[in-house]
Write an enzyme that holds these catalytic residues in place. Structure first.
Site, PDB file in Angstrom:
ATOM      1  CG  ASN A  55      -0.207  -0.098   2.507  1.00  0.00           C
ATOM      2  OD1 ASN A  55       0.543   0.808   2.863  1.00  0.00           O
ATOM      3  ND2 ASN A  55      -0.374  -1.203   3.234  1.00  0.00           N
ATOM      4  CG  ASP A  57      -6.580  -5.428   6.199  1.00  0.00           C
ATOM      5  OD1 ASP A  57      -5.996  -5.301   7.290  1.00  0.00           O
ATOM      6  OD2 ASP A  57      -7.319  -4.538   5.715  1.00  0.00           O
ATOM      7  CE  LYS A 112       8.277 -11.978 -14.337  1.00  0.00           C
ATOM      8  NZ  LYS A 112       8.961 -11.394 -15.472  1.00  0.00           N
ATOM      9  N   PRO A 172      -2.356 -11.865  10.205  1.00  0.00           N
ATOM     10  CG  PRO A 172      -0.302 -12.097  11.259  1.00  0.00           C
ATOM     11  CD  PRO A 172      -0.989 -12.325   9.948  1.00  0.00           C
ATOM     12  CB  ILE A 178       0.622  -6.747  14.219  1.00  0.00           C
ATOM     13  CG1 ILE A 178       1.032  -7.519  12.969  1.00  0.00           C
ATOM     14  CG2 ILE A 178       1.811  -6.535  15.156  1.00  0.00           C
ATOM     15  CD1 ILE A 178       1.973  -6.785  12.047  1.00  0.00           C
ATOM     16  CG  PHE A 213      -2.230   5.301  14.195  1.00  0.00           C
ATOM     17  CD1 PHE A 213      -1.383   4.950  15.229  1.00  0.00           C
ATOM     18  CD2 PHE A 213      -2.162   6.588  13.683  1.00  0.00           C
ATOM     19  CE1 PHE A 213      -0.469   5.857  15.743  1.00  0.00           C
ATOM     20  CE2 PHE A 213      -1.248   7.504  14.179  1.00  0.00           C
ATOM     21  CZ  PHE A 213      -0.400   7.142  15.215  1.00  0.00           C
ATOM     22  CE  LYS A 270     -10.440   0.147  12.421  1.00  0.00           C
ATOM     23  NZ  LYS A 270      -9.903   0.947  11.353  1.00  0.00           N
ATOM     24  CE  LYS A 303      -7.912  -3.516  14.601  1.00  0.00           C
ATOM     25  NZ  LYS A 303      -6.840  -3.563  13.609  1.00  0.00           N
TER      26      LYS A 303
HETATM   27  O1  C5P Z   1      -6.383  -1.878   9.450  1.00  0.00           O
HETATM   28  P1  C5P Z   1      -7.070  -1.308  10.675  1.00  0.00           P
HETATM   29  O2  C5P Z   1      -7.848  -0.056  10.404  1.00  0.00           O
HETATM   30  O3  C5P Z   1      -7.827  -2.332  11.452  1.00  0.00           O
HETATM   31  O4  C5P Z   1      -5.840  -0.818  11.599  1.00  0.00           O
HETATM   32  C1  C5P Z   1      -6.029  -0.271  12.861  1.00  0.00           C
HETATM   33  C2  C5P Z   1      -4.824  -0.487  13.716  1.00  0.00           C
HETATM   34  O5  C5P Z   1      -4.449  -1.851  13.736  1.00  0.00           O
HETATM   35  C3  C5P Z   1      -3.570   0.253  13.300  1.00  0.00           C
HETATM   36  O6  C5P Z   1      -2.948   0.685  14.483  1.00  0.00           O
HETATM   37  C4  C5P Z   1      -2.724  -0.786  12.597  1.00  0.00           C
HETATM   38  O7  C5P Z   1      -1.346  -0.530  12.723  1.00  0.00           O
HETATM   39  C5  C5P Z   1      -3.114  -2.036  13.343  1.00  0.00           C
HETATM   40  N1  C5P Z   1      -3.085  -3.244  12.523  1.00  0.00           N
HETATM   41  C6  C5P Z   1      -2.193  -4.269  12.843  1.00  0.00           C
HETATM   42  N2  C5P Z   1      -2.204  -5.427  12.125  1.00  0.00           N
HETATM   43  C7  C5P Z   1      -3.082  -5.603  11.113  1.00  0.00           C
HETATM   44  C8  C5P Z   1      -3.985  -4.582  10.777  1.00  0.00           C
HETATM   45  C9  C5P Z   1      -3.954  -3.417  11.488  1.00  0.00           C
HETATM   46  O8  C5P Z   1      -1.385  -4.106  13.762  1.00  0.00           O
HETATM   47  N3  C5P Z   1      -3.061  -6.745  10.445  1.00  0.00           N
END
Ligand code: C5P
Length: 438
Positions: A227, A296, A306, A324, A326, A344, A358, A362
């Site tokens: 991204n 994601d 390749k 996962p 994280i 974030f 979130k 989370k």
């Molecule tokens: O992608 P999303 O909006 O859910 O991200 C929210 C938070 O989760 C961010 O702090 C991002 O760094 C964290 N995150 C993560 N691992 C992921 C997806 C998001 O640590 N696979």
């Protein structure tokens, strides 16, 4: 701004120290801003500073004689240097050159400014300004850490174009930003018992881990999914945390950014690599900030060779599986065996509602919500605005709105708030939600 409600410079006796860097010309504007904010300002200039700006300019702006020499009998007959040191409630040095930092870190008193600093035990702030290579030199970084240990608050430096033509960290913060930072730091320390050293000492005891940038999910040996994350926000957070004296680990996906001074960097590519590095670092971290834009999904199968273009098929199907989460993995650890976790949330609508969801889902302690639909802010930009949310009382979440500002300044606010929330939850664990008790 709302975060400035407690601190004020009204009637504050500020000694403005100016040392010899090109940024000294900005100190005239800084003196004006301090006066406008109601402070009493007296200026002390080093010999080097006078090569860049005339004492008379500062005298006209402050309405007070400007002191330049320790051994000036005429000046000493007025307010002697020890009286001047006692007079000052706050010392602000802007710009603070590498040489001045080195002399102060050594406890030298070989001119008026360094002597006053040694003889004063109030609140100490400095805005470093120098060439990027000088700032990055291990000796300067060691001096910065040592000064923070003595109780100095470092304001900046900022990164960007330099007067010498270089680009990088070492620019003095703009005068407006210095005043804002000063107000914020005074607000932070207002309720603390032992004055200036407290905030820096607190941060110096912390280990902060930050994830930054994008991840790259391989499809075959030459292709990947990723991204547009630039990593700027995460790197700015790392820099702000290091400036506060914390031990900082920065786990970064592929970005084109230099490591901020004093920061331990671990480079990773995929989300799985980032997870492994994050779990290792989180074990002994006090604060974990997930700023990375983690992909994601990843390819279920990474092709060994390749992937060839097929002449028969117009479409290629890739099967993706979930990566996962994280930050959620770090946060799901048992009560008290995990760091204070800050996430974030980049949203284009219903910012607060999605961010709060979130925060809870989370199991985070705090979330930094960005409205990424605003032009010129967020992804890839140098500026950002944010809404900080945390578990407040039963009735309402804690919140702090930060207006659009350079990511470097915003990062400092986020780090300061995280440190403050960490102390608050340690003192009053019930302030967190039931799911997120630390
Ligand atoms: O992608 P999303 O909006 O859910 O991200 C929210 C938070 O989760 C961010 O702090 C991002 O760094 C964290 N995150 C993560 N691992 C992921 C997806 C998001 O640590 N696979």
């Amino acid at each position: 701004m709302s975060q400035h409600t407690q601190a004020s410079l009204m009637g504050k006796r500020i000694l403005l120290g100016i040392s010899g860097g090109i940024a000294a010309y900005k100190s005239a504007h800084l003196a004006r801003l301090l006066k406008k904010a109601g402070a009493e300002v007296r200026v002390v200039m080093t010999e080097g500073a006078q090569a860049f700006i005339a004492p008379l300019t500062l005298q006209a702006l402050t309405g007070e004689p400007v002191r330049t020499s320790l051994l000036d009998p005429e000046a000493e007959a007025g307010m002697g240097h020890i009286e001047l040191a006692r007079w000052a409630e706050l010392i602000l040095i802007a710009p603070a050159t590498a040489d001045l930092m080195a002399r102060l870190a050594q406890g030298q008193a070989d001119d008026l400014l360094t002597t006053l600093c040694l003889a004063n035990d109030a609140q100490w702030f400095m805005a470093p300004a120098m060439n990027q290579a000088m700032w990055r030199h291990p000796a300067t970084l060691e001096n910065a850490r040592r000064l923070q240990g003595y109780g100095w608050h470092l304001l900046g430096p900022d990164a960007g174009d330099q007067a010498c033509g270089d680009v990088g960290p070492g620019r003095m913060l703009e005068p407006e930003a210095i005043v804002n930072e000063l107000l914020d730091r005074l607000t932070d320390t207002a309720s603390k018992p032992s004055g200036s050293a407290q905030q820096a000492t607190d941060a110096a005891e912390l280990t902060i881990t930050i994830t930054a940038g994008p991840t790259r999910e391989p499809l075959d040996p030459v292709r990947y999914l990723s991204n547009h994350s630039s990593g700027k926000m995460g790197f700015a957070l790392a820099q702000a945390a290091a400036e506060r004296g914390a031990r900082v680990r920065l786990i970064s996906g592929p970005v084109a950014l230099e490591t901020p001074p004093g920061v331990e960097r671990v480079d990773v590519e995929s989300a799985q690599e980032m997870l492994a590095a994050a779990q290792k670092a989180a074990v002994d971290s006090d604060i974990f900030i997930g700023c990375a834009a983690v992909a994601d999904y990843r390819a279920e199968q990474v092709a060994e060779h390749k992937i060839k273009k097929s002449s028969d098929e117009d479409a290629l199907t890739l099967r993706l599986i979930k990566n996962p989460d994280i930050i959620a993995r770090i946060a799901e650890n048992a009560v008290n065996s995990r760091p204070f976790v800050v996430g974030f949330a980049a949203e284009t609508r219903d910012l607060e509602r999605y961010a709060l969801d979130k925060l809870t889902r989370k199991q985070l302690d705090m979330i930094v919500a960005n409205d990424v639909s605003q032009p010129g802010l967020g992804f890839g930009a140098d500026k950002n605005a944010a809404l900080l949310l945390w578990h407040g009382s039963e009735a309402a979440p804690g919140r702090l709105e930060l207006s659009p500002q350079p990511k470097t300044i915003l990062a400092a606010r986020i780090i300061d708030t995280a440190i403050k929330r960490l102390s608050a939850t340690d003192e009053h664990p019930s302030c967190t939600s039931s799911q997120v008790t630390r």
